[in-house]
Scaffold this active site. Structure first.
Site, PDB file in Angstrom:
ATOM      1  N   GLY A  14      43.832  12.223  -2.881  1.00 32.45           N
ATOM      2  CA  GLY A  14      43.877  13.398  -3.755  1.00 32.45           C
ATOM      3  C   GLY A  14      42.580  13.550  -4.537  1.00 32.45           C
ATOM      4  O   GLY A  14      42.546  14.176  -5.594  1.00 32.45           O
ATOM      5  N   GLY A  20      41.876  13.446  -9.463  1.00 35.64           N
ATOM      6  CA  GLY A  20      41.171  12.639  -8.463  1.00 35.64           C
ATOM      7  C   GLY A  20      39.680  12.892  -8.478  1.00 35.64           C
ATOM      8  O   GLY A  20      38.858  11.961  -8.451  1.00 35.64           O
ATOM      9  N   ASP A  39      41.569  13.343   1.067  1.00 34.24           N
ATOM     10  CA  ASP A  39      42.401  14.465   0.597  1.00 34.24           C
ATOM     11  C   ASP A  39      42.747  15.359   1.784  1.00 34.24           C
ATOM     12  O   ASP A  39      41.965  15.519   2.711  1.00 34.24           O
ATOM     13  CB  ASP A  39      41.623  15.262  -0.463  1.00 34.24           C
ATOM     14  CG  ASP A  39      42.508  16.141  -1.316  1.00 34.24           C
ATOM     15  OD1 ASP A  39      42.618  15.870  -2.530  1.00 34.24           O
ATOM     16  OD2 ASP A  39      43.102  17.113  -0.786  1.00 34.24           O
ATOM     17  N   ASP A  67      45.933  12.769   5.331  1.00 28.12           N
ATOM     18  CA  ASP A  67      47.296  13.068   4.888  1.00 28.12           C
ATOM     19  C   ASP A  67      47.956  11.719   4.586  1.00 28.12           C
ATOM     20  O   ASP A  67      48.240  10.941   5.503  1.00 28.12           O
ATOM     21  CB  ASP A  67      48.058  13.826   5.986  1.00 28.12           C
ATOM     22  CG  ASP A  67      49.455  14.219   5.521  1.00 28.12           C
ATOM     23  OD1 ASP A  67      49.932  13.699   4.491  1.00 28.12           O
ATOM     24  OD2 ASP A  67      50.085  15.042   6.218  1.00 28.12           O
ATOM     25  N   ASN A  94      46.479   8.289  -5.689  1.00 29.17           N
ATOM     26  CA  ASN A  94      46.515   9.350  -6.704  1.00 29.17           C
ATOM     27  C   ASN A  94      47.134  10.660  -6.214  1.00 29.17           C
ATOM     28  O   ASN A  94      47.640  11.439  -7.024  1.00 29.17           O
ATOM     29  CB  ASN A  94      45.070   9.581  -7.202  1.00 29.17           C
ATOM     30  CG  ASN A  94      44.947  10.821  -8.044  1.00 29.17           C
ATOM     31  OD1 ASN A  94      45.371  10.834  -9.206  1.00 29.17           O
ATOM     32  ND2 ASN A  94      44.404  11.890  -7.473  1.00 29.17           N
ATOM     33  N   TYR A 155      60.638  14.668  -8.795  1.00 32.22           N
ATOM     34  CA  TYR A 155      59.306  14.189  -9.225  1.00 32.22           C
ATOM     35  C   TYR A 155      59.459  12.984 -10.153  1.00 32.22           C
ATOM     36  O   TYR A 155      58.795  11.964  -9.968  1.00 32.22           O
ATOM     37  CB  TYR A 155      58.576  15.337  -9.935  1.00 32.22           C
ATOM     38  CG  TYR A 155      57.193  14.994 -10.438  1.00 32.22           C
ATOM     39  CD1 TYR A 155      56.095  15.062  -9.582  1.00 32.22           C
ATOM     40  CD2 TYR A 155      56.977  14.616 -11.760  1.00 32.22           C
ATOM     41  CE1 TYR A 155      54.815  14.756 -10.043  1.00 32.22           C
ATOM     42  CE2 TYR A 155      55.704  14.304 -12.227  1.00 32.22           C
ATOM     43  CZ  TYR A 155      54.624  14.381 -11.362  1.00 32.22           C
ATOM     44  OH  TYR A 155      53.365  14.073 -11.814  1.00 32.22           O
ATOM     45  N   ALA A 157      61.824  10.844 -10.292  1.00 32.78           N
ATOM     46  CA  ALA A 157      62.290   9.689  -9.504  1.00 32.78           C
ATOM     47  C   ALA A 157      61.137   9.054  -8.734  1.00 32.78           C
ATOM     48  O   ALA A 157      61.005   7.821  -8.687  1.00 32.78           O
ATOM     49  CB  ALA A 157      63.393  10.121  -8.552  1.00 32.78           C
TER      50      ALA A 157
END
Ligand SMILES: NC(=O)C1=CN([C@@H]2O[C@H](COP(=O)(O)OP(=O)(O)OC[C@H]3O[C@@H](n4cnc5c(N)ncnc54)[C@H](O)[C@@H]3O)[C@@H](O)[C@H]2O)C=CC1
Ligand SMILES: CCCCCC(=O)/C=C/[C@H]1[C@H](O)CC(=O)[C@@H]1CCCCCCC(=O)O
Length: 264
Positions: A14, A20, A39, A67, A94, A155, A157
């Site tokens: 990221g 990032g 990224d 990815d 990140n 998110y 979790a």
């Protein structure tokens, strides 16, 4: 013992996004030898390399389309780091998204992406290809990991799970053989594109949870990244660091469950 960023090599997932990118820049300012921006967004990744190349030595910065949800793609980023810079010492897990409508995707990126990074780093790349005595993994969690935000349950979790993974891999069972320090950062609301939650939260049971960012103390990703450099250098393994409201990073302490006062 303090970890030296100077002369090391880092991989930032990221790394083309708000936080990032600022981490990449802070690493370059702190004497990193080489940094891989891993990224999924190729256009943004290429743009960031070209912008940072105005200020820093272009040979120190590499973009690798990655990815994190696909292990082969993530592994290619590690291979690119070794090929270009000969070693790999710091992983920033990140990359992350908020999407409660496509919650499986949120789990894929935020959790499975981080697990992929942990396995690749601790079983192979940081374990075997570090330059010095110790390597470092920094997992980007969130204050939502310890204070659940109403509208983003999935998110929350994924970020709580990141804290658990961080604490597990920091155990001496792993550290003794990997010599990898593992820490997490929990940013508060930080000025990047991710804070625009339009279209990515589900309608609640009623509108009482409707909120805006008004009232949330916003901090800049540049401030955050500078604090993260201190965490990389000084934080002990297994520690979780909250960085919010433009204040210095402070450690989040988990309670010992045996101290709990309540009984059914
Ligand atoms: N901005 C904020 O308020 C906070 C952000 N965070 C966390 O910080 C991290 C970075 O977020 P921001 O910079 O704010 O968001 P951002 O949206 O600006 O950047 C995220 C980057 O991740 C990349 N990405 C998305 N899916 C990917 C994938 N499958 N593989 C590789 N890269 C992928 C995107 O292309 C983007 O460049 C995330 O983990 C987020 O959850 C945590 C707390 C607060
Ligand atoms: C509809 C607007 C809701 C505002 C909440 C918000 O902006 C959430 C931001 C998250 C961002 O997208 C990525 C994060 O990690 C943020 C988590 C923020 C958690 C806030 C918890 C605050 C608290 O209750 O103390």
């Amino acid at each position: 013992m303090s970890f030296q960023i100077n002369g090391k090599v880092a991989l930032v997932t990221g790394g083309a996004g708000g936080i990032g990118r600022c981490i990449v820049e802070a690493l370059l300012e702190n004497g990193i030898k080489g940094v891989v921006i891993a990224d999924i967004n190729e256009e943004q990744g290429t743009k960031v390399v070209s912008e940072l190349s105005q200020k820093f030595n272009p040979t120190q910065i590499l973009y690798q389309k990655t990815d994190v949800t696909v292990v082969e793609s993530f592994e290619d980023a590690f291979k690119a780091a070794i090929q270009q810079f000969q070693h790999i010492d710091i992983l920033f897990n990140n990359a992350g998204i908020v999407n409660e409508n496509e919650w499986e995707k949120c789990v894929q990126v935020n959790l499975i992406g981080v697990i992929n990074g942990m396995i690749l780093a601790t079983e192979k790349y940081l374990k075997d290809q570090k330059l010095g005595e110790e390597a470092v993994i920094v997992n980007t969690s969130s204050i939502a990991s310890v204070t659940p935000e109403l509208l983003i349950p999935t998110y929350n979790a994924t970020k709580s799970a990141i804290n658990a993974i961080t604490r597990t891999y920091a155990e001496s069972y792993y550290y003794n053989s990997t010599k990898i320090k593992v820490v997490a950062i929990c940013p508060g609301v930080t000025e990047t594109s991710i804070v625009n939650l339009a279209g990515v939260v589900r309608p609640g049971p009623d509108d009482s949870a409707e909120r805006t960012l008004d009232g949330y103390p916003l901090q800049s990703p540049k401030f955050l990244a500078d604090q993260v450099m201190k965490v990389v250098e000084k934080a002990p393994t297994g520690t979780i660091w909250i960085i919010e409201d433009t204040k210095p990073a402070y450690q989040y302490i988990y309670n010992d469950r045996k101290m709990s006062q309540y009984k059914v």
